[in-house]
Motif scaffolding. Structure first.
Motif, PDB file in Angstrom:
ATOM      1  N   ASN A  32       0.834  -1.196   0.000  1.00 38.83           N
ATOM      2  CA  ASN A  32       0.000   0.000   0.000  1.00 38.83           C
ATOM      3  C   ASN A  32       0.870   1.248   0.000  1.00 38.83           C
ATOM      4  O   ASN A  32       0.392   2.336   0.117  1.00 38.83           O
ATOM      5  CB  ASN A  32      -0.961   0.003   1.192  1.00 38.83           C
ATOM      6  CG  ASN A  32      -0.235   0.005   2.520  1.00 38.83           C
ATOM      7  OD1 ASN A  32       0.993  -0.003   2.574  1.00 38.83           O
ATOM      8  ND2 ASN A  32      -0.983  -0.007   3.604  1.00 38.83           N
ATOM      9  N   ARG A  33       2.168   1.066  -0.088  1.00 39.96           N
ATOM     10  CA  ARG A  33       3.107   2.196  -0.114  1.00 39.96           C
ATOM     11  C   ARG A  33       3.841   2.257  -1.461  1.00 39.96           C
ATOM     12  O   ARG A  33       4.959   2.707  -1.538  1.00 39.96           O
ATOM     13  CB  ARG A  33       4.114   2.065   1.016  1.00 39.96           C
ATOM     14  CG  ARG A  33       3.486   2.230   2.384  1.00 39.96           C
ATOM     15  CD  ARG A  33       4.526   2.036   3.456  1.00 39.96           C
ATOM     16  NE  ARG A  33       5.655   2.910   3.276  1.00 39.96           N
ATOM     17  CZ  ARG A  33       5.906   3.975   4.022  1.00 39.96           C
ATOM     18  NH1 ARG A  33       5.119   4.291   4.996  1.00 39.96           N
ATOM     19  NH2 ARG A  33       6.965   4.715   3.805  1.00 39.96           N
ATOM     20  N   LYS A  34       3.220   1.762  -2.488  1.00 44.31           N
ATOM     21  CA  LYS A  34       3.810   1.771  -3.835  1.00 44.31           C
ATOM     22  C   LYS A  34       5.185   1.106  -3.842  1.00 44.31           C
ATOM     23  O   LYS A  34       6.156   1.656  -4.343  1.00 44.31           O
ATOM     24  CB  LYS A  34       3.900   3.200  -4.366  1.00 44.31           C
ATOM     25  CG  LYS A  34       2.555   3.845  -4.505  1.00 44.31           C
ATOM     26  CD  LYS A  34       2.274   4.062  -5.932  1.00 44.31           C
ATOM     27  CE  LYS A  34       0.947   4.776  -6.027  1.00 44.31           C
ATOM     28  NZ  LYS A  34       0.399   4.758  -7.294  1.00 44.31           N
ATOM     29  N   SER A  35       5.282  -0.090  -3.238  1.00 41.21           N
ATOM     30  CA  SER A  35       6.499  -0.891  -3.220  1.00 41.21           C
ATOM     31  C   SER A  35       7.702  -0.133  -2.667  1.00 41.21           C
ATOM     32  O   SER A  35       8.770  -0.112  -3.262  1.00 41.21           O
ATOM     33  CB  SER A  35       6.800  -1.437  -4.620  1.00 41.21           C
ATOM     34  OG  SER A  35       5.748  -2.251  -5.048  1.00 41.21           O
ATOM     35  N   THR A  36       7.542   0.491  -1.531  1.00 39.48           N
ATOM     36  CA  THR A  36       8.646   1.172  -0.868  1.00 39.48           C
ATOM     37  C   THR A  36       9.727   0.166  -0.538  1.00 39.48           C
ATOM     38  O   THR A  36       9.460  -0.911  -0.010  1.00 39.48           O
ATOM     39  CB  THR A  36       8.159   1.848   0.432  1.00 39.48           C
ATOM     40  OG1 THR A  36       7.179   2.816   0.086  1.00 39.48           O
ATOM     41  CG2 THR A  36       9.295   2.516   1.181  1.00 39.48           C
ATOM     42  N   VAL A  37      10.974   0.498  -0.844  1.00 38.34           N
ATOM     43  CA  VAL A  37      12.115  -0.367  -0.561  1.00 38.34           C
ATOM     44  C   VAL A  37      12.922   0.259   0.561  1.00 38.34           C
ATOM     45  O   VAL A  37      13.262   1.435   0.518  1.00 38.34           O
ATOM     46  CB  VAL A  37      12.996  -0.561  -1.819  1.00 38.34           C
ATOM     47  CG1 VAL A  37      14.223  -1.394  -1.488  1.00 38.34           C
ATOM     48  CG2 VAL A  37      12.193  -1.208  -2.931  1.00 38.34           C
ATOM     49  N   VAL A  38      13.209  -0.550   1.590  1.00 40.35           N
ATOM     50  CA  VAL A  38      14.008  -0.131   2.735  1.00 40.35           C
ATOM     51  C   VAL A  38      15.157  -1.116   2.836  1.00 40.35           C
ATOM     52  O   VAL A  38      14.952  -2.273   3.199  1.00 40.35           O
ATOM     53  CB  VAL A  38      13.168  -0.147   4.029  1.00 40.35           C
ATOM     54  CG1 VAL A  38      14.033   0.167   5.229  1.00 40.35           C
ATOM     55  CG2 VAL A  38      12.010   0.822   3.930  1.00 40.35           C
ATOM     56  N   GLY A  39      16.363  -0.678   2.475  1.00 36.58           N
ATOM     57  CA  GLY A  39      17.491  -1.614   2.450  1.00 36.58           C
ATOM     58  C   GLY A  39      17.185  -2.726   1.475  1.00 36.58           C
ATOM     59  O   GLY A  39      16.864  -2.481   0.315  1.00 36.58           O
ATOM     60  N   GLU A  40      17.215  -3.971   1.963  1.00 35.86           N
ATOM     61  CA  GLU A  40      16.935  -5.130   1.108  1.00 35.86           C
ATOM     62  C   GLU A  40      15.480  -5.586   1.190  1.00 35.86           C
ATOM     63  O   GLU A  40      15.119  -6.621   0.660  1.00 35.86           O
ATOM     64  CB  GLU A  40      17.834  -6.310   1.492  1.00 35.86           C
ATOM     65  CG  GLU A  40      17.494  -6.920   2.836  1.00 35.86           C
ATOM     66  CD  GLU A  40      18.355  -8.110   3.199  1.00 35.86           C
ATOM     67  OE1 GLU A  40      17.859  -9.241   3.133  1.00 35.86           O
ATOM     68  OE2 GLU A  40      19.519  -7.886   3.552  1.00 35.86           O
ATOM     69  N   VAL A  42      11.227  -5.047   0.741  1.00 34.58           N
ATOM     70  CA  VAL A  42      10.123  -4.381   0.061  1.00 34.58           C
ATOM     71  C   VAL A  42       8.943  -4.413   1.028  1.00 34.58           C
ATOM     72  O   VAL A  42       8.529  -5.484   1.482  1.00 34.58           O
ATOM     73  CB  VAL A  42       9.746  -5.089  -1.257  1.00 34.58           C
ATOM     74  CG1 VAL A  42       8.547  -4.413  -1.904  1.00 34.58           C
ATOM     75  CG2 VAL A  42      10.927  -5.114  -2.206  1.00 34.58           C
ATOM     76  N   LEU A  43       8.411  -3.225   1.357  1.00 33.81           N
ATOM     77  CA  LEU A  43       7.320  -3.140   2.319  1.00 33.81           C
ATOM     78  C   LEU A  43       6.005  -3.557   1.688  1.00 33.81           C
ATOM     79  O   LEU A  43       5.718  -3.237   0.543  1.00 33.81           O
ATOM     80  CB  LEU A  43       7.178  -1.710   2.854  1.00 33.81           C
ATOM     81  CG  LEU A  43       8.380  -1.118   3.570  1.00 33.81           C
ATOM     82  CD1 LEU A  43       8.015   0.246   4.150  1.00 33.81           C
ATOM     83  CD2 LEU A  43       8.906  -2.029   4.655  1.00 33.81           C
ATOM     84  N   GLY A  44       5.213  -4.245   2.489  1.00 28.72           N
ATOM     85  CA  GLY A  44       3.868  -4.640   2.086  1.00 28.72           C
ATOM     86  C   GLY A  44       2.848  -3.920   2.942  1.00 28.72           C
ATOM     87  O   GLY A  44       3.005  -2.742   3.258  1.00 28.72           O
ATOM     88  N   GLU A  45       1.845  -4.659   3.378  1.00 29.28           N
ATOM     89  CA  GLU A  45       0.737  -4.062   4.127  1.00 29.28           C
ATOM     90  C   GLU A  45       1.141  -3.634   5.537  1.00 29.28           C
ATOM     91  O   GLU A  45       2.064  -4.189   6.126  1.00 29.28           O
ATOM     92  CB  GLU A  45      -0.411  -5.055   4.215  1.00 29.28           C
ATOM     93  CG  GLU A  45      -0.077  -6.289   5.042  1.00 29.28           C
ATOM     94  CD  GLU A  45      -1.198  -7.299   5.080  1.00 29.28           C
ATOM     95  OE1 GLU A  45      -2.315  -6.913   5.463  1.00 29.28           O
ATOM     96  OE2 GLU A  45      -0.944  -8.453   4.740  1.00 29.28           O
ATOM     97  N   GLU A  46       0.431  -2.647   6.037  1.00 26.68           N
ATOM     98  CA  GLU A  46       0.607  -2.207   7.420  1.00 26.68           C
ATOM     99  C   GLU A  46       0.003  -3.275   8.320  1.00 26.68           C
ATOM    100  O   GLU A  46      -1.125  -3.714   8.107  1.00 26.68           O
ATOM    101  CB  GLU A  46      -0.114  -0.878   7.625  1.00 26.68           C
ATOM    102  CG  GLU A  46       0.001  -0.331   9.024  1.00 26.68           C
ATOM    103  CD  GLU A  46      -0.746   0.983   9.190  1.00 26.68           C
ATOM    104  OE1 GLU A  46      -1.558   1.064  10.130  1.00 26.68           O
ATOM    105  OE2 GLU A  46      -0.524   1.909   8.380  1.00 26.68           O
ATOM    106  N   ILE A  47       0.766  -3.709   9.341  1.00 31.90           N
ATOM    107  CA  ILE A  47       0.254  -4.747  10.245  1.00 31.90           C
ATOM    108  C   ILE A  47       0.127  -4.259  11.684  1.00 31.90           C
ATOM    109  O   ILE A  47      -0.338  -4.993  12.550  1.00 31.90           O
ATOM    110  CB  ILE A  47       1.105  -6.033  10.186  1.00 31.90           C
ATOM    111  CG1 ILE A  47       2.570  -5.751  10.516  1.00 31.90           C
ATOM    112  CG2 ILE A  47       0.958  -6.697   8.823  1.00 31.90           C
ATOM    113  CD1 ILE A  47       3.431  -7.000  10.607  1.00 31.90           C
ATOM    114  N   GLY A  48       0.548  -3.031  11.952  1.00 32.03           N
ATOM    115  CA  GLY A  48       0.415  -2.506  13.301  1.00 32.03           C
ATOM    116  C   GLY A  48       0.800  -1.047  13.369  1.00 32.03           C
ATOM    117  O   GLY A  48       1.482  -0.522  12.489  1.00 32.03           O
ATOM    118  N   LYS A  49       0.345  -0.395  14.440  1.00 33.34           N
ATOM    119  CA  LYS A  49       0.648   1.020  14.608  1.00 33.34           C
ATOM    120  C   LYS A  49       0.686   1.285  16.099  1.00 33.34           C
ATOM    121  O   LYS A  49      -0.115   0.746  16.848  1.00 33.34           O
ATOM    122  CB  LYS A  49      -0.441   1.858  13.946  1.00 33.34           C
ATOM    123  CG  LYS A  49      -0.173   3.340  13.905  1.00 33.34           C
ATOM    124  CD  LYS A  49      -1.336   4.067  13.258  1.00 33.34           C
ATOM    125  CE  LYS A  49      -1.034   4.241  11.778  1.00 33.34           C
ATOM    126  NZ  LYS A  49      -1.993   5.091  11.096  1.00 33.34           N
TER     127      LYS A  49
END
Length: 108
Positions: A32-40, A42-49
């Motif tokens: 949901n973040r347009k395939s944001t890449v952090v280091g190695e 790839v972020l997917g869905e938010e699972i907690g806040k």
């Protein structure tokens, strides 16, 4: 921005849901973040806040491992809060217990 990467709990008949035994290559649901890449990762869905950040399901592009990545905004933190965050990360790096999710690393 600081990103803290944790192993994810796995289902295991012997140890229950807290086991961190690796599984086969996993696929993330659509990001949901347009395939944001952090280091190695790839972020997917938010699972907690929480009060200090947002946690996302992510996948390693190198190993295919599914992990949890916590986004922590360090903007606006005073010196005491910044030091406390650093100390907490150092503590989490040293913890090894079956009931504590393992810290894999930090990406700044």
């Amino acid at each position: 921005m600081t990103w803290v990467v944790f192993d994810t709990p796995r289902e295991d008949a012997k140890r229950g849901p807290l086991s961190t035994t690796p599984k086969k290559m996993a696929q993330l649901p659509p990001a949901n973040r347009k395939s944001t890449v952090v280091g190695e990762y790839v972020l997917g869905e938010e699972i907690g806040k929480g009060a200090h950040g947002v946690v996302y399901k992510a996948i390693s592009v190198l190993t295919g491992a599914v992990v949890a990545v916590k986004e922590i905004s360090v903007r606006g933190l005073d010196e005491i809060a910044s030091t406390a965050l650093t100390l907490e990360i150092e503590l989490l790096k040293s913890l090894q217990h079956e009931n504590v999710v393992r810290l894999i690393g930090v990406v700044k």
